[in-house]
Write an enzyme that holds these catalytic residues in place. Structure first.
Site: not given
Lengths: 450, 450
Positions: B18, B174, B327
């Site tokens: 990024f 997650e 990010a």
């Protein structure tokens, strides 16, 4: 599980390709126990594998988990394993992971590449049968452009930009067309030190025309479309050697040596090992490439409870030559055997297998395909759209493959290829090797799809 | 190329994540020559990597070829290579494939996993940073269910159905949520010998709550959602050993041993090697995990022409603790340095870097996420939709990532996971090993994505 298998007629299917999968689907509501055995946990839509090899689709786009496809068939087990032996007397299979009894055996293990006794060509000229094959091809194709980008020597650079596809059948034609679109369209803006349009794409075919199974006029159309795309087609050309990234090709008396870093094998197949097993254990007859001769009902002689379907089967009872090794034949044979098994249980006779030919399709490039459907011989955009929808029709039978149509739609308008990733250990190692100038294939490395 | 680099100010960016990518995009129209160096030929959208590891997306869905993204920037070169050394006096880089001069150097090489001095845990407990990592995790997760399906011994079977995730940060949360949805929803109908709902999913966190960077009430919400999904969360729990598929965990004085075939590492990161290089060559100061201390303008002390951005940078000039390795920070830092370089060329001063916090998001499962946006603390479906659209917004900046939205939409309504394929050499070898009962990680094999 033992209890289950004894509870009723046990049908064992070896192989989750088109033949085995459609047999299993057809038996999903039948009063039998079904076990589908495959080495992999997914069905692969092989006709689109070349699109993975050339960076249009991801493996998952053309693969479906077998358990998912068959999860609603409560009489069906999927077993991730490999069959190593068959005992027709005991009606028993030996698997890597145990044993399994059957009442009816359906063998659908397909074929793999055939290097006509030159297996040492394989590391330099990989074929396209598995997902891993496709990823390895993709890695080599895209790494070749990267290597060319940093190669100062013009001769060496041209070798990186030279792609030789051996075999002018549908797969070879589709690969050549797709690589041409990459070099001359998709990647044109991406590099600074090379002009990807300097790429040479050669398609070599031993017979006198590409797409031999098709009518001559369609072969001519295909050759014309390929040359428009920038592909050089050489027919009546035999590959006599592949060594040190040099392809030696013989056309008549002329011998040519082509220095190419990327050589792709799309010629010839040989039957999977189950053919030999059936020959030794059940006295089956094999042809030159190891395919199993079957009766009109797809069983093998003297073993009415063992069936062979799909690419592995040699079915000569229809037309002037054996049925081709294509998905529609395998699908119809799988469905036929599934019906036959059920009719037998009801004591009903069933007519011999008959293949209803829905035609042949091969894609060359965007808006470019050839189709041979009954009396119709089509080419160009119409054939291309028929190709698209024929494939989508089959893909949609599985889970989420509408996504492929959307991906294609997007690619069609953007000329984009989202899946042109170089991955796997090989990818970086490759870079060093490239820059050193000494190219060698990391054959021991398995490619990593992305 | 030499001519090119001398023709004007040469900006070299190391790393196409990024930080590096957004710096390059920002410099696309600037009067400078830009070279972006990366080991890989694609940018990876790391925040979604866990969806590849759990079979929702394909690697290509979250990867974009760097050349494709930057092809319109005529002043920009992409170089597939690796930097091994920096010479700040000569302003020169040593690459695996040659040398490269710079006027401005932007280092954005990120971080990798950190096993706190227990690197021997790595083969048993892989982390999640690269596409290959994700594919290896995916192979292990789905192979574990396959192994359980054929494991007769109940204790061994339960070990195959036990998944331990070490680390309760966003990635751990997650992964745990996604595996729970696989076991308790997606795969429920797929097996015959096991009930996937017997799976145990344990999330281990050393601190007193999961998602430590978030406000306590959101951590509580997340833990609540996870337990609804069937995940067991253990906080204040330190992993003291990982060996023979046994995780030894210490909670207070209680020591527990968990027999688990699948152990995933989501704890701790360490800086990439470029940090050490800058320490040795440019006298940079590193923190405990090797991150590089930067000035308020992201340059390093005594070297105003060397910048460090993204996860590798330790930026302590704002708030009470260093900026997190996420990010949005990397993106803003990349854009900032790109502007700074241009202003310098114009002789303009530029204010210190300031991170404008757009909030934090973590997804737990379908309709379940937590969001900390300014004064708002959201959880549940609303946070989930914000998460979806925040990610799509960034993905759409690249090429064909609308496809991800469609894939998610499809998965949302079908609970389908199309990418749950087991591939690579490891896949079949694994089967044998499984059935033999002696599990060992084929660490030498690279996974193959599909």
């Amino acid at each position: 599980m033992a209890g289950e298998t004894q509870s009723s007629h046990q049908v064992v299917i070896i192989g989750g390709g088109f033949g085995g999968l459609y047999a299993a689907k057809e038996l999903g509501r039948a009063p039998v126990q079904v076990t589908l055995i495959d080495k992999r946990n997914f069905h692969l839509f092989q006709p689109l594998l070349y699109q993975v090899a050339t960076g249009t689709l991801s493996p998952a786009d053309i693969s479906s988990p077998l358990r998912g496809i068959l999860s609603q068939n409560k009489n069906t087990q999927v077993r991730l394993d490999e069959v190593v032996d068959v005992d027709p007397e005991q009606k028993k299979l030996t698997l890597r992971g145990g044993e399994l009894a059957y009442d009816t055996l359906i063998v659908a293990t397909g074929v793999s590449h055939h290097y006509f006794g030159n297996d040492h060509w394989k590391p330099t000229a990989p074929g396209l049968k598995t997902v891993e094959d496709a990823l390895e091809m993709r890695r080599r194709i895209f790494m070749a452009f990267e290597a060319a980008e940093k190669e100062p020597d013009p001769v060496a650079r041209q070798a990186w930009l030279t792609f030789v596809i051996v075999g002018g059948g549908p797969t070879g034609v589709e690969l050549a067309g797709a690589i041409a679109e990459l070099a001359f369209k998709t990647l044109k803006q991406d590099f600074r030190n090379i002009d990807t349009a300097e790429a040479k794409i050669l398609l070599l075919e031993g017979l006198d025309r590409i797409l031999p199974p098709y009518p001559p006029e369609l072969s001519a159309k295909a050759a014309e479309s390929l040359s428009k795309l920038g592909v050089t087609t050489r027919t009546k050309t035999l590959v006599t050697n592949i060594e040190n990234n040099i392809v030696t090709a013989k056309q008549g008396d002329a011998i040519e040596q082509i220095f190419a870093r990327t050589i792709l094998w799309a010629a010839g197949v040989k039957a999977s090992a189950m053919g030999k097993v059936l020959e030794q254990r059940a006295g089956a007859t094999l042809d030159r490439v190891g395919r199993v001769t079957v009766n009109p009902d797809l069983s093998i002689p003297n073993h009415s409870d063992i069936f062979v379907i799909g690419d592995l089967a040699l079915y000569t009872h229809q037309g002037d030559k054996p049925l081709p090794g294509i998905a529609p034949v395998a699908i119809q044979q799988g469905q036929y055997v599934a019906k036959l098994v059920q009719e037998r249980l009801n004591g009903q006779p069933i007519a011999s297998f008959y293949y209803s030919d829905s035609g042949n399709l091969a894609v060359i490039g965007q808006n470019q395909a050839v189709a041979n459907i009954g009396r119709w011989k089509l080419s160009g955009a119409l054939a291309w759209f028929i190709w698209i929808f024929a494939h989508i029709y089959y893909l949609i039978e599985f889970d989420n493959k509408l996504i492929v149509l959307l991906q294609w739609g997007w690619n069609y308008f953007t000329r984009n290829r989202g899946a042109r990733l170089i991955t796997g250990e090989g990818s970086l190692v490759q870079v060093d090797v490239d820059t050193s100038g000494n190219y060698s294939v990391p054959a021991n490395k398995s490619p990593v799809e992305v």
